[in-house]
Design a protein around this motif. Structure first.
Motif, short mmCIF file in Angstrom:
data_model
loop_
_atom_site.label_atom_id
_atom_site.label_comp_id
_atom_site.label_asym_id
_atom_site.label_seq_id
_atom_site.Cartn_x
_atom_site.Cartn_y
_atom_site.Cartn_z
N ALA A 22 19.89 33.30 34.26
CA ALA A 22 19.02 32.81 33.21
C ALA A 22 18.98 33.68 31.97
O ALA A 22 18.85 33.18 30.86
N GLY A 23 19.06 34.99 32.11
CA GLY A 23 18.91 35.84 30.94
C GLY A 23 20.05 35.74 29.96
O GLY A 23 21.13 35.27 30.28
N GLN A 24 19.83 36.20 28.73
CA GLN A 24 20.88 36.20 27.71
C GLN A 24 22.06 37.03 28.18
O GLN A 24 21.91 38.16 28.62
N LEU A 25 23.25 36.47 28.12
CA LEU A 25 24.45 37.18 28.55
C LEU A 25 24.77 38.31 27.58
O LEU A 25 24.58 38.21 26.38
N SER A 26 25.26 39.40 28.13
CA SER A 26 25.73 40.51 27.31
C SER A 26 27.13 40.21 26.83
O SER A 26 28.05 40.04 27.63
N LEU A 27 27.32 40.14 25.51
CA LEU A 27 28.64 39.84 24.97
C LEU A 27 29.62 40.93 25.34
O LEU A 27 30.77 40.66 25.68
N MET A 28 29.19 42.19 25.31
CA MET A 28 30.10 43.29 25.66
C MET A 28 30.52 43.20 27.11
O MET A 28 31.68 43.45 27.46
N ALA A 29 29.59 42.80 28.01
CA ALA A 29 29.94 42.64 29.42
C ALA A 29 30.96 41.55 29.58
O ALA A 29 31.91 41.66 30.36
N LEU A 30 30.78 40.46 28.84
CA LEU A 30 31.73 39.36 28.94
C LEU A 30 33.08 39.77 28.39
O LEU A 30 34.12 39.45 28.98
N VAL A 31 33.10 40.50 27.27
CA VAL A 31 34.36 40.95 26.71
C VAL A 31 35.11 41.81 27.72
O VAL A 31 36.32 41.70 27.90
N SER A 117 22.43 28.27 28.39
CA SER A 117 22.37 29.51 27.62
C SER A 117 23.75 30.16 27.51
O SER A 117 24.10 30.72 26.47
N SER A 118 24.56 30.05 28.58
CA SER A 118 25.90 30.64 28.55
C SER A 118 26.78 29.92 27.55
O SER A 118 27.50 30.55 26.75
N ARG A 119 26.75 28.61 27.57
CA ARG A 119 27.56 27.83 26.62
C ARG A 119 27.12 28.10 25.18
O ARG A 119 27.95 28.18 24.27
N ALA A 120 25.83 28.26 24.97
CA ALA A 120 25.34 28.57 23.62
C ALA A 120 25.93 29.89 23.12
O ALA A 120 26.21 30.05 21.94
N ALA A 121 26.16 30.83 24.07
CA ALA A 121 26.72 32.13 23.72
C ALA A 121 28.24 32.14 23.74
O ALA A 121 28.85 33.20 23.60
N GLY A 122 28.84 30.96 23.90
CA GLY A 122 30.29 30.86 23.83
C GLY A 122 31.03 31.02 25.13
O GLY A 122 32.27 31.15 25.14
N VAL A 123 30.33 31.04 26.25
CA VAL A 123 30.99 31.18 27.56
C VAL A 123 31.51 29.81 27.99
O VAL A 123 30.74 28.85 28.07
N PRO A 124 32.81 29.68 28.28
CA PRO A 124 33.43 28.36 28.49
C PRO A 124 33.28 27.82 29.92
O PRO A 124 34.24 27.69 30.66
N ILE A 125 32.04 27.49 30.30
CA ILE A 125 31.81 26.93 31.63
C ILE A 125 31.32 25.50 31.53
O ILE A 125 30.73 25.09 30.51
N VAL A 126 31.54 24.75 32.61
CA VAL A 126 31.15 23.33 32.68
C VAL A 126 30.60 23.06 34.06
O VAL A 126 31.15 23.54 35.07
N SER A 127 29.53 22.29 34.15
CA SER A 127 28.99 21.87 35.45
C SER A 127 29.79 20.68 35.97
O SER A 127 30.00 19.70 35.26
N ILE A 128 30.22 20.77 37.24
CA ILE A 128 31.04 19.70 37.82
C ILE A 128 30.34 18.97 38.96
O ILE A 128 30.87 17.99 39.48
N ALA A 129 29.13 19.41 39.34
CA ALA A 129 28.37 18.70 40.38
C ALA A 129 26.95 19.22 40.42
O ALA A 129 26.72 20.42 40.24
N ALA A 130 26.01 18.33 40.67
CA ALA A 130 24.63 18.72 40.90
C ALA A 130 24.42 18.87 42.41
O ALA A 130 24.65 17.92 43.16
#
Length: 361
Positions: A22-31, A117-130
């Motif tokens: 849930a929390g804001q992703l760290s861009l440096m961690a993602l990099v 929140s991840s997609r808003a920060a540019g993380v390229p993920i997609v939900s494929i099932a509930a």
């Protein structure tokens, strides 16, 4: 949230299973993860072992009934029948959204908040099932507290799980909808379990998942007042969901289709055979994950009918649910870009999910 049957690993704070990203992703961690993935963030084609493709799935939380269908499919050999050698990555310091977004895991367990929140920060993920069709979270207070209405929670001490950007507007909306003239409350993030927070007298109410803390309270004879959040004006949303990387969708759609076929078979089995499915999960989970089966059976009895409730088939997702709550997040300023700046326009709601890999009903 904490459960009587599990303990959270890789985290110093108490978090609800459906909030682990849930929390804001760290861009440096993602990099850093992207560098490990070869700088592009694009998953390499999965290695093959004989006729099996090695695949990883990052869990959001230690094994629980949100995951039953996955463990069933593993124990029944349905992933192997689909040509997949599946490895589950137990939860650690890095959220599934980051692992999947950086190509360090092929699939993961997330939630509407985490995906949005991840997609808003540019993380390229997609939900494929509930995994579950409706939000089953709720606010709880001890029955002995006398807090027998949502309105009475106003001004009280709330045991937060460390994501105030989501918790505060959701709870304020619920309190206002429930009749509170002033929907403010005392927010404190805590690492103690929800039930401990209440029974110790440190806090007055908490936000939990029914299949876990509420069921645990029932098993322990702790009487609660329970207020489902979607009964109080909060838009319904998917929690949890299965995610993958956009590049995996482009490069290996057949792999995703095979993975989802086996996963759907596991959840459909759990819908039809709750206790047998729970036994398979207990047998397949790491040793020590569960303290007996009574709690697991009770949790599974509650959750199995809800996996596909109201849907034509398990896993189905709708644009309405992927719009209403994410829009609520956007309106309340909970979404920020990779630089930490609030979004100035709504996200692309339709791009956050797809049903294309689900088996035909």
């Amino acid at each position: 949230m904490a459960l009587s049957m599990v303990t959270r690993t890789g985290s110093s704070s108490r978090r609800l299973p459906w909030r682990s990203g849930a929390g804001q992703l760290s861009l440096m961690a993602l990099v850093g993860l992207l560098v490990l993935a070869g700088c592009s963030g694009t998953p390499a084609p999965a290695a093959r072992t004989g006729q099996l493709t090695n695949v990883t799935l990052a869990l959001d939380y230690v094994p629980n009934t949100n995951h039953t269908g996955i463990y069933v499919a593993l124990q029944k050999g349905w992933y192997r029948e689909a040509g997949i050698n599946l490895t589950l990555l137990q939860p650690g310091a890095t959220a599934p959204e980051q692992l999947v977004g950086a190509g360090q895991a092929d699939f993961g367990i997330s939630f509407t908040e985490g995906v949005t929140s991840s997609r808003a920060a540019g993380v390229p993920i997609v939900s494929i099932a509930a995994i579950i069709q409706h939000n089953t979270s709720e606010l709880i207070a001890l029955k002995s507290s006398g807090l027998d209405s949502v309105a009475k929670l106003a001004g009280k001490r709330y045991a937060g799980f460390g994501a105030p950007e989501y918790e505060k507007p959701v709870i304020a909306l619920a309190l206002s909808c429930g009749g509170a003239a002033n929907p403010s409350f005392q927010y404190t993030a805590t690492a103690v379990t929800a039930l401990t927070a209440l029974t110790s007298g440190q806090f007055d109410f908490a936000w939990v998942f029914h299949a876990y803390d509420t069921t645990a309270a029932q098993q322990q004879g702790i009487a609660l007042n329970v207020f489902p959040i979607t009964d109080y004006c909060v838009p319904d949303y998917y929690t949890p969901v299965i995610i993958t990387n956009q590049q995996l969708i482009k490069q290996h759609p057949d792999l995703i289709t095979r993975f989802m076929r086996a996963t759907a078979e596991g959840y459909n089995y759990a819908i039809a055979h709750p206790h047998a499915a729970a036994d398979l999960m207990v047998a397949g989970a790491p040793k020590g994950s569960f303290n007996g089966t009574a709690f697991v059976y009770a949790s599974q009895d509650y959750l199995s009918p809800l996996y596909a409730a109201g849907a034509k088939c398990w896993g189905e997702q709708s644009l309405d649910k992927w719009t209403n709550y994410p829009r609520f997040m956007y309106v309340h300023g909970a979404l920020t870009d990779a630089s930490g700046n609030p979004l100035t326009s709504p996200p692309d709601f339709a791009a956050a999910f797809t049903n294309q890999f689900l088996p035909a009903c």
